[in-house]
Design an enzyme around this catalytic site. Sequence first.
Site, PDB file in Angstrom:
ATOM      1  CD  GLU A 107      12.383  51.090  -3.899  1.00  0.00           C
ATOM      2  OE1 GLU A 107      11.401  51.358  -3.148  1.00  0.00           O
ATOM      3  OE2 GLU A 107      13.553  51.061  -3.476  1.00  0.00           O
ATOM      4  CD  GLU A 143      12.376  50.149 -11.580  1.00  0.00           C
ATOM      5  OE1 GLU A 143      13.442  49.553 -11.320  1.00  0.00           O
ATOM      6  OE2 GLU A 143      12.144  51.303 -11.183  1.00  0.00           O
TER       7      GLU A 143
END
Length: 375
Positions: A344, A201
Amino acid sequence: MHKEYFVGQGKKDGQVLRVKEQRKDRWKAYVHDTISGIAELDYTAMEEMAQHLDQLTKPPGSLGRLEKIAVQLAGITGSIKLQKQRKAVVVMAGDHGVCAEGVSAYPQEVTAQMVLNILDGGAAVNVLARQAGASVYCVDVGVKTEVKHERLLSCNVRRGTRNMAREAAMTLEEAYEAISVGIRIVDHLYQQGYRVLATGEMGIGNTTPSAAILSVLGGLPVIEVVGRGTGIDEEKLRHKAAVIERAIEVNQPDRQDAADVLAKVGGLEIAGLVGVILGAASRRCPVVIDGFISSAAALAAARMAPQSVSYMIASHLSEERGHQKMLDCIGLTPVLHVNMRLGEGTGAALLFPIIDSAAAIVNEMATFDGAGISR
């Protein structure tokens, strides 16, 4: 009415995912259809895998989590013939209206800037995915400013959530639509041959809705689950906790309804990851869960579809306060403890070689009988 989702804008990924909205609850029905398609694991294959592992030239259980992963993969795939599979990290990106309350150390425009960095291959998740031989796909499900890039998977539901400290972050329909984006991305990647997926994300401020989700769904006090995110100081941490408490008070999310919680105090990228998890489970693909934000999505997915937990593998324990409690609520045990808190999908990417190693052990290690070794 038609609604188009453009998956990429260049020649390589330039595919349009088109759906028809026939009624207001179209997205909800689509999500629940996906949930109904999640099957139980193949317990016969799991037992066969456990027996095979005990035949290998080692003390029983001596390879620890590698063996548990192998048994889980057998249950997911229905076979003890494990193969090295094509892998991808799906990075969902979205912005958060609650950033207006000063809950992050970074300005909101960093979300779009980091999305471009990921698309250009310069982020940590890109580096670690390359090391693992995996791909990275970045999806705009809710970035505030328009991002243009030939590799972007553009599926924007709305330009960032509303400020959850003052009103619901999303409508219920928007939450279900964001979940549907994740499911459709999985379908797209599955058609390209990917069989192991990981959650990632990007969204400045997204530890705030993640902590809110944990507090509500886990029934835990906010102060026990709120963390420093990108590195806020003690004063801002107290302020962040107060903002989350106000958001929960203003919106009164129903802890018995994970979709309602996502809509009221969640995030678009978190909802998108719920869809990735549900979609992967419905396709009988293992899904590697990253850190705190990804685990918030996993918790919501687990409440919406308890059977989806069998397809999850927790990659690591984040340094973010509350992550262990989040994993406990889901019933997952992290494989790695490497003191990371980047997000991430970085921790998930680190787990890909371990999954490949589990498959290699099953396929290449000699048995006692084959090697002529006494037990």
